[in-house]
Design a protein around this motif. Sequence first.
Motif, PDB file in Angstrom:
ATOM      1  N   VAL A  40       0.849  -1.180   0.000  1.00  0.00           N
ATOM      2  CA  VAL A  40       0.000   0.000   0.000  1.00  0.00           C
ATOM      3  C   VAL A  40       0.890   1.236   0.000  1.00  0.00           C
ATOM      4  O   VAL A  40       1.800   1.343   0.821  1.00  0.00           O
ATOM      5  N   ILE A  41       0.614   2.166  -0.915  1.00  0.00           N
ATOM      6  CA  ILE A  41       1.402   3.395  -0.995  1.00  0.00           C
ATOM      7  C   ILE A  41       0.548   4.559  -0.512  1.00  0.00           C
ATOM      8  O   ILE A  41      -0.563   4.766  -1.003  1.00  0.00           O
ATOM      9  N   LYS A  42       1.089   5.304   0.468  1.00  0.00           N
ATOM     10  CA  LYS A  42       0.458   6.540   0.950  1.00  0.00           C
ATOM     11  C   LYS A  42       1.409   7.674   0.605  1.00  0.00           C
ATOM     12  O   LYS A  42       2.476   7.779   1.181  1.00  0.00           O
ATOM     13  N   ALA A  43       0.999   8.489  -0.339  1.00  0.00           N
ATOM     14  CA  ALA A  43       1.854   9.596  -0.760  1.00  0.00           C
ATOM     15  C   ALA A  43       1.178  10.911  -0.429  1.00  0.00           C
ATOM     16  O   ALA A  43      -0.020  11.074  -0.668  1.00  0.00           O
ATOM     17  N   ASP A  44       1.947  11.834   0.112  1.00  0.00           N
ATOM     18  CA  ASP A  44       1.429  13.172   0.406  1.00  0.00           C
ATOM     19  C   ASP A  44       1.065  13.851  -0.908  1.00  0.00           C
ATOM     20  O   ASP A  44       1.728  13.648  -1.924  1.00  0.00           O
ATOM     21  N   GLN A  45       0.002  14.646  -0.875  1.00  0.00           N
ATOM     22  CA  GLN A  45      -0.418  15.322  -2.107  1.00  0.00           C
ATOM     23  C   GLN A  45       0.608  16.336  -2.592  1.00  0.00           C
ATOM     24  O   GLN A  45       0.614  16.715  -3.760  1.00  0.00           O
ATOM     25  N   ASP A  46       1.520  16.764  -1.713  1.00  0.00           N
ATOM     26  CA  ASP A  46       2.566  17.707  -2.105  1.00  0.00           C
ATOM     27  C   ASP A  46       3.884  17.019  -2.449  1.00  0.00           C
ATOM     28  O   ASP A  46       4.876  17.692  -2.715  1.00  0.00           O
ATOM     29  N   ALA A  47       3.907  15.678  -2.421  1.00  0.00           N
ATOM     30  CA  ALA A  47       5.122  14.950  -2.796  1.00  0.00           C
ATOM     31  C   ALA A  47       5.357  15.139  -4.292  1.00  0.00           C
ATOM     32  O   ALA A  47       4.418  15.245  -5.078  1.00  0.00           O
ATOM     33  N   SER A  48       6.628  15.161  -4.674  1.00  0.00           N
ATOM     34  CA  SER A  48       6.921  15.393  -6.087  1.00  0.00           C
ATOM     35  C   SER A  48       6.580  14.162  -6.924  1.00  0.00           C
ATOM     36  O   SER A  48       6.716  13.026  -6.484  1.00  0.00           O
ATOM     37  N   PHE A  49       6.106  14.432  -8.141  1.00  0.00           N
ATOM     38  CA  PHE A  49       5.708  13.366  -9.047  1.00  0.00           C
ATOM     39  C   PHE A  49       6.878  12.452  -9.381  1.00  0.00           C
ATOM     40  O   PHE A  49       6.715  11.239  -9.504  1.00  0.00           O
ATOM     41  N   GLY A  50       8.059  13.027  -9.511  1.00  0.00           N
ATOM     42  CA  GLY A  50       9.240  12.245  -9.882  1.00  0.00           C
ATOM     43  C   GLY A  50       9.574  11.159  -8.873  1.00  0.00           C
ATOM     44  O   GLY A  50       9.975  10.059  -9.250  1.00  0.00           O
TER      45      GLY A  50
END
Length: 164
Positions: free
Chosen positions: A119-129
Amino acid sequence: MATKKKRRISIRIDMTPMVDIAFLLLIFYMATTTFKPPEARAVELPESHSQIELPDKDIINITVTKEDSIYVDYIQLVEVEIEGKMVNTKGRVVRTTDVYNVSTEILSARAKNIRALVVIKADQDASFGVMQDVMRSMQENNLERFLIITDNEVESETSSEEEE
């Protein structure tokens, strides 16, 4: 003729057994409730229309923060010393990693629990790269099945309608 008034008999209800049962139920629920474990790092999730429920166990969490830090967190058997005896118990492991070693950390966690869901939880402000590199690294190591966690967008739509 005078009628005689009936004398009321007072009734006394003992509440002690009901209070005992209430406290026993309270203790039972407190002892059997499992709480959500704290997250490795708090992230602000992006919104979507997804309605999939996650299982409560057998999960490997990959957390990507807005500073582009990556954490892999999972549950594994840990050997702990209690009163001079070594006991196996489940413990939470949180490891900091980078985009080059994230798939290695996931594979080592999957080796301990083959049924674990990634499961991946990524912050909405994390960079796309960073997210692209994480997914590419996972794909190169045949880790192609995973879920990306988001917040439910329905909650924000109802609050914006109330503001208008």
